[in-house]
Design a protein around this motif. Structure first.
Motif: not given
Length: 630
Positions: A458-463, A465-475, A508-514
């Protein structure tokens, strides 16, 4: 007669004056022409190049059609993989009136002595220094007789793009050769919308130990990318693979690509020890492509007899052999154009207080520019194929073999050329067809990847020590059903949030986000400003009721629409009772009267035209009126 004698004496005096003091070795076609060769004798490239150069000189001197009475003499010096020793040996060459130097092998040495070659006008022809920056206008007397790393990195980038990888990790030797090669790789990957996500240099000193490499690879293993580009020298490269095996970085999910350094060892030193071969299973590597020919096959047969099979012939040996022939043809053309081998002392060196360095012994090759032009204008066929330079001073039609290590050897899975990209057909066959670089035409054979699998990594994996994805949400203030923030909490809800969280659970894999709120909560935020935050890197993605419009699609990607209004027309609505005559409402009363009048007028015209000749339109008036209406 006296005047004739006087003229002869003047001519002889001028000739004597011109051959003493200021210049030396003045002759149009001497018996011997000296050239130098500078490389590392005990390296995998140097051992092969030494024999190849010696054989090339023998072949040139045995060929009466070239140089015609002049013999070529080569003086070989050992740079011992040292920039300092290489510089010293180059200085010694400049004291011996050589007209050209084959080498150096190292890009680091090439950078140092190219400045000397520029001043003394002695062409350098390197068969192994592939640093792309050496091809610049800064070094006019340096000529690469092998494809530059600019082309090799283009080949690596095409391989990365072919397998659908978007990020790679680069490990390189931290010198001119490594840094400039990886810089070229970054540029070529960017052209294919890929990038180097992490790069790390290994110190070029011979003192680098296994612990240093272990620390480097631990950092690499913590990164997201699982595609490793290894651009180093052989000694460091095999140590990297050994440590990578220990860290289980040569198993499933990993992909390793090396530059041509690996081919130089596998071609010349095979078979390698089983432990070494086990450490490089599944690796992809490049090798300069040289077209098959009778002359090349004959030289391979001759090589086996010379070495008794103890040393294999690699592509660098072929380029070293052709470099000698290139110089020989250029010198022959030089003499045919009236060139004279003469050397002059540099007046600037006389004024330098050298402190016993004897700098005055170094001399300028007076017609060095003429010889250089003949080298760059050469057009001949050698063991490596056609030898001709383009306007950028690079060999035309560069090509590489793409190889895959497996078992006790390796197999070729395809070719790369700047003419047709990745193919399974030899490039020289495709040169007769129009160039085709379309993605549908790119092809390689199956690869056995690390871990002994045919499944492309696949060429990648979750690091780790990787940082969480920053997901912008409009208020939002209005239409809070789509997205809203709970009062006094960092949680969000709404239809868009529900779609996003459900999509995440299907991966099929975990995704860390905020979720990161955007807006002041008193007014609806600007959605254009919100999506621009993605392009600046402030947000990794945005979730919300964001309309897909043209100017936004030009700067970022959208998911498939999950709420679509389609094409609508907004009009006022009035409720009315339905009756039997409702069908009359679309038209006004006046329009209905006009339509009825036209109806009777058309009937009257038909009656006027038909009643004289058609019996159906005759009879009592009542019948005729009914006929007209019908």
């Amino acid at each position: 007669m006296d005047s004739i004698r006087f003229g002869c004496w003047v001519f002889l005096f001028c000739l004597l004056l011109s051959t003493t003091g200021y210049s030396r070795n003045l002759t149009s076609r001497p018996a011997v022409v000296n050239i130098g060769a500078l490389f590392t004798f005990e390296s995998s490239i140097g051992r092969v190049a030494k024999i190849a150069i010696q054989e090339a000189v023998k072949d040139v001197n045995a060929n009466s059609s070239i140089l015609r009475g002049t013999k070529l003499n080569v003086d070989m010096r050992n740079s011992n993989c040292s920039g300092f020793i290489g510089m010293v040996e180059a200085m010694r060459f400049m004291e011996t009136d050589v007209v050209a130097i084959i080498g150096p092998q190292s890009s680091v040495v090439a950078h140092i002595i190219s400045h000397v070659a520029n001043q003394l006008q002695v062409p350098l022809l390197s068969f192994a220094a592939t640093d792309p920056s050496l091809n610049s206008l800064q070094f006019p007397f340096f000529v690469q007789t092998t494809p530059s790393d600019l082309h090799q990195m283009a080949a690596v980038s095409d391989v990365v793009d072919y397998y659908g990888w978007k990020q790679v990790t680069a490990i390189y030797i931290d010198d001119d050769y490594g840094r400039n090669g990886i810089s070229a790789l970054g540029d070529k990957l960017a052209e294919r919308r890929c990038r180097i996500s992490y790069k790390v240099g290994i110190p070029p000193d011979s003192g680098v130990n296994r612990t240093d490499i272990l620390d480097i690879l631990i950092k690499v293993a913590l990164m997201e990318s699982r595609v490793i580009i290894l651009h180093v020298n052989p000694d460091v490269g095999f140590e990297v693979f050994s440590v990578a095996n220990r860290l289980q970085m040569m198993g499933n999910g990993w992909a390793w690509i090396t530059t041509s350094w690996l081919s130089s060892v596998l071609d010349s030193a095979s078979p390698l020890p089983s432990e070494t071969m086990d450490s490089i299973q599944g690796v992809l590597f490049l090798r300069q492509h040289t077209p098959d020919s009778d002359r090349k096959r004959g030289f391979y047969s001759r090589w086996r007899k010379l070495t008794s099979g103890s040393l294999g012939l690699n592509s660098y040996g072929l380029y070293a052999y052709d470099s000698v022939w290139l110089i020989a043809h250029a010198i022959d053309a030089f003499f045919n154009q009236g060139g004279i081998i003469s050397f002059s002392n540099d007046s600037r060196l006389r004024s330098v207080k050298d402190g016993g360095l004897h700098l005055e012994a170094m001399s300028i090759f007076d017609d060095g520019k003429l010889l250089l032009n003949n080298i760059l204008q050469s057009d001949l066929v050698g063991l490596t194929g056609r030898i001709k330079f383009d306007k950028d001073r690079s060999l035309i039609l560069p090509a590489y073999d793409v190889n895959n290590v497996f078992g006790t050897g390796f197999k070729r899975i395809g070719y790369w050329s700047n003419y047709s990209g990745l193919t399974v057909v030899p490039p020289e066959i495709l040169y007769t067809n129009p160039p085709n670089r379309s993605s549908a035409n790119q092809q390689l054979y199956k690869v056995i990847w690390p871990g002994d699998t045919l499944i492309t990594p696949r060429g990648w994996a979750f690091a780790n020590n990787g940082k969480q994805l920053r997901i912008g949400v409009p208020i939002r203030v209005s239409f809070r059903e789509f997205v809203s923030q709970a009062r006094g909490k960092d949680t969000f809800k709404g239809f868009c949030i529900d779609v996003f969280t459900n999509a995440i659970t299907l991966l099929p894999y975990p995704v860390q986000y905020q979720f990161i709120p955007f807006g002041d909560g008193e007014n609806n935020p600007s959605y254009t400003e919100l999506v621009n935050k993605i392009t600046t890197g402030f947000f990794d993605a945005v979730v919300g009721d964001i309309a897909i419009v043209t100017n936004r699609t030009k700067i970022l990607d959208f998911t498939q629409p999950y709420v679509a209004s389609g094409l609508v027309v907004v009009a006022p609505f009035r409720e009315s009772n339905s009756i039997a005559w409702t069908f009359l409402r679309p038209f006004s009363a006046r329009l209905w009267i006009v339509t009825g009048c036209f109806f009777f007028v058309v009937g009257l015209v038909v009656w006027i035209l038909e009643h004289r000749i058609n019996d159906e339109f005759r009879g009592p008036p009542k019948r005729q009126i009914i006929t007209v209406i019908w």
